[in-house]
Design an enzyme around this catalytic site. Structure first.
Site: not given
Ligand code: NAP
Length: 309
Positions: A136, A139-140
């Site tokens: 993701c 997300c990261d």
């Protein structure tokens, strides 16, 4: 002994399809509850920008769109209970749903549990998950500011992830197993215009290399068989999704793991409906999830009404 909660409709999964099914079910006056293991949002909540959901000409973040969908469902009295479905079995002419907290006895069930990212299943991937291996970018991606990363895959998700990362990272490789992308042409055009994006064609990942942290990928050319090492800091795996159907055992007819439905979202079992990414469908979009889920709620309403006379 676990507590049994009685309902006439249960929705399993609180993403786009789940919130929509809950909203529609409530408006059909069904006694409905939506279950999710982590709360509302689902996979769409991780999309940085959704540009093809009608009504938002400037685009909208996945988080904001899904929050708005949940708020709208809440307004009509839909509650989300935090629990994870673990099994489903017939009990007389109703369905007994087992979850990590409570058991539910229900007349109808709408399964909107979505899908989760596929893994490459190569050495080093599982070991370095969270240490440079991610599924993701929104997300990261932040952790790879000004670094070198690779995205694996050639579909819509891979290119959206790569385009998002291109704004943060110094260099983004897109590694695809063929020489032609599966992604929609408008994404391809954007990707080919990025100065810091490089495509590596006809190539598969054979290994994720690193001790405590990702250091490189082992690659192999599908054309020549040649092996090589590509040094980098992070790898984003975007090779499609697996339906979250493990908990259903062999109860329902599946196609490659996805639930088979008819056009009314009816599955192979009476009273069980499915909608969204978990369904065997040619297109997995927010718009199709919303459409499927509203039909599924209508079908559940008809099913419950017929049983209650
Ligand atoms: P996808 O369309 O199934 O694409 C998966 C990609 O990964 C393909 O390019 C595939 O290669 C490659 N792949 C699969 N297994 C692989 C393996 N073991 N090793 C290397 N490569 C592998 O998945 P997706 O991109 O996640 O999209 C899923 C669905 O969501 C699609 O319906 C898509 O349209 C939709 N989606 C839409 C949007 C949007 O509209 N903006 C955004 C995201 C997702 P091949 O091409 O060779 O098969």
């Amino acid at each position: 002994m676990s507590v049994i909660s009685h309902r006439d409709t249960i929705v399993v999964g609180g993403g786009v399809a789940g919130c929509t099914a809950g909203l529609y079910a409530k408006r059909y006056n069904l006694d409905v509850v939506v279950l999710d293991k982590v709360g509302p949002g689902g996979l769409a909540a991780t999309a940085a920008l959704i540009e093809n959901y009608p009504g938002f000409p400037e685009g909208i973040s996945g988080l904001e769109l899904t929050q708005r969908m949940y708020q709208q469902a809440e307004k009509y009295g839909v509650a989300i209970e935090l629990t994870q479905a673990t099994g489903l079995a017939a009990q007389g002419d109703r369905w007994l749903l087992h979850t990590t907290h409570t058991d539910y006895l229900t007349t109808a069930i709408i399964i909107t549990a979505g899908a989760h990212p596929r893994s490459l299943d190569v050495p080093g991937e599982a070991e370095l998950r969270g240490a440079g291996v991610s599924y993701c970018a929104t997300c990261d991606g932040f952790f790879f500011r000004e670094q070198t990363v690779a995205v694996i895959g050639g579909g819509d998700t891979a290119l959206e992830e790569a385009l998002y990362l291109a704004k943060l990272a110094a260099k983004v490789y897109v590694i695809h197993r063929r020489d032609e992308l599966r992604a929609q042409p408008y994404l391809q055009r954007q990707a080919f215009d990025q100065h810091n994006m490089e495509f590596i064609w006809d190539t598969v990942v054979t290994e994720v290399i690193g001790d405590q942290q990702v250091e490189a990928l082992g690659l192999q050319s599908k054309k020549t068989g040649e092996q090589r090492r590509l040094d980098l800091d992070g790898v984003f795996v975007s090779i499609g999704y697996k339906a979250s159907t493990e908990w259903l055992g062999d109860l329902l007819e599946l196609d490659d793991g996805f639930i088979v439905t008819d056009q009314n979202m009816r599955t192979s079992q009476p009273g069980i409906f499915a909608a969204g990414d978990i369904r065997n469908t040619p297109l997995r979009q927010v718009a199709t999830a919303v459409g499927d889920a509203s039909i599924a709620a209508y079908s559940a309403y008809q099913y419950v009404s017929q049983r209650e006379g």
